[in-house]
Write a protein that holds these residues in place. Structure first.
Motif, PDB file in Angstrom:
ATOM      1  N   TYR A  75      -8.644  55.578  58.049  1.00 14.57           N
ATOM      2  CA  TYR A  75      -9.094  54.187  58.154  1.00 14.57           C
ATOM      3  C   TYR A  75     -10.075  53.859  57.031  1.00 14.57           C
ATOM      4  CZ  TYR A  75     -11.146  49.954  60.217  1.00 14.57           C
ATOM      5  OH  TYR A  75     -11.597  48.656  60.436  1.00 14.57           O
ATOM      6  N   GLU A 122      -1.459  49.742  64.704  1.00 12.56           N
ATOM      7  CA  GLU A 122      -2.465  48.799  65.184  1.00 12.56           C
ATOM      8  C   GLU A 122      -1.739  47.713  65.977  1.00 12.56           C
ATOM      9  OE1 GLU A 122      -4.739  47.326  61.890  1.00 12.56           O
ATOM     10  OE2 GLU A 122      -5.298  49.329  61.201  1.00 12.56           O
ATOM     11  N   SER A 136      -6.433  55.513  65.318  1.00 13.26           N
ATOM     12  CA  SER A 136      -6.348  54.813  64.031  1.00 13.26           C
ATOM     13  C   SER A 136      -7.677  54.629  63.316  1.00 13.26           C
ATOM     14  CB  SER A 136      -5.685  53.442  64.230  1.00 13.26           C
ATOM     15  OG  SER A 136      -4.322  53.602  64.554  1.00 13.26           O
ATOM     16  N   PHE A 137      -8.801  54.821  64.010  1.00 15.04           N
ATOM     17  CA  PHE A 137     -10.098  54.575  63.380  1.00 15.04           C
ATOM     18  C   PHE A 137     -10.753  55.892  62.953  1.00 15.04           C
ATOM     19  CE2 PHE A 137      -9.374  50.867  66.140  1.00 15.04           C
ATOM     20  CZ  PHE A 137      -9.465  49.861  65.187  1.00 15.04           C
TER      21      PHE A 137
END
Length: 250
Positions: free
Chosen positions: A13, A202, A8-9
């Motif tokens: 993002y 998340e 997710s990063f």
């Protein structure tokens, strides 16, 4: 299968969270400096430094700063913003930080905690903070307030940004606050056949105040102050948006 925080990063993002600005980081760092009472020149570790906003603000304030993050994408952005190379940037997992130095202070900011399924994994992070602190070293852990999150949760939101349609779904489930983020081109939203969305997740474990404080004590970290935000106010369980723990290595 990769964990959510390994996926997710990335590039998306930067789009979803681009509203987090450097000016806000400078104001927050001024508060943190006043809470920690560290002399200029002290060594500070920004654990889970992300794009380096707070690391660079700390360097500007006269501190020797090291930033660690798991995401190479976010570290790339941090290095790009640090044209003078004032901060020492490192890639690594917060449960096993690849550093042998010890620091006058360690910071873990904006809910960069609670990412793992098991309490034992979260405790590894706190024990790493203990290990990385000099005896008498000070820490700040800025975490969400579970009661506030439960009371103010927005189940669904959507927006258009830079030609992208971003949808976010949030739920509290099994002791975690969970978010699903779906991104597709805005043009495809009204098309007959919408393109597949890029989907991210998340997940943060919800630790009430007493439980979190118990984990800190288990790791040898002694709490001196708890703030409810960066406006100096004291933590109030039903009203404060944050739980910002300030303390010392016992």
């Amino acid at each position: 299968m990769a964990e959510w925080y390994e996926q997710s990063f990335g590039e998306d993002y930067l789009l979803v969270y681009k509203h987090r600005d450097f000016q806000g980081a400078y104001q927050e760092v001024q508060k943190m400096i006043s809470w920690l009472k560290l002399p200029q020149g002290s060594s500070v570790l920004d654990l889970c430094c992300g794009m380096g906003r707070h690391s660079l603000a700390l360097a500007d304030a006269g501190y020797q700063v090291t930033g660690v993050d798991l995401s190479n994408v976010l570290l790339r952005e941090a290095r790009a913003a640090d044209s003078e190379g004032r901060v020492s940037w490192h890639q690594g997992d917060m449960r096993e930080v690849p550093l042998d130095e010890s620091y006058d202070a360690v910071m873990n900011l904006f809910t960069s905690f609670g990412y793992f399924e098991q309490d034992e994994e979260q405790l590894k992070v706190l024990k790493e903070i203990y290990r990385l602190l000099k005896p008498g070293g000070r820490f700040i852990i800025d975490y969400l307030n579970p009661a506030y999150v439960a009371a103010h949760l927005v189940p669904h939101s959507s927006r258009e940004d830079e030609g992208n349609w971003i949808e976010e779904h949030r739920v509290i489930e099994d002791g975690f606050v969970k978010k699903q983020i779906a991104i597709r081109s805005a043009a495809s939203v009204t098309a007959t056949e919408a393109e597949p969305a890029r989907v991210y997740h998340e997940r943060v474990k919800l630790y009430p105040y007493e439980k979190f404080r118990g984990l800190l004590e288990q790791a040898g970290l002694s709490v001196e102050q708890v703030h409810g935000s960066y406006n100096e106010d004291q933590y109030i369980e039903d009203a404060s948006p944050r739980m910002i723990f300030v303390g010392v290595r016992a």
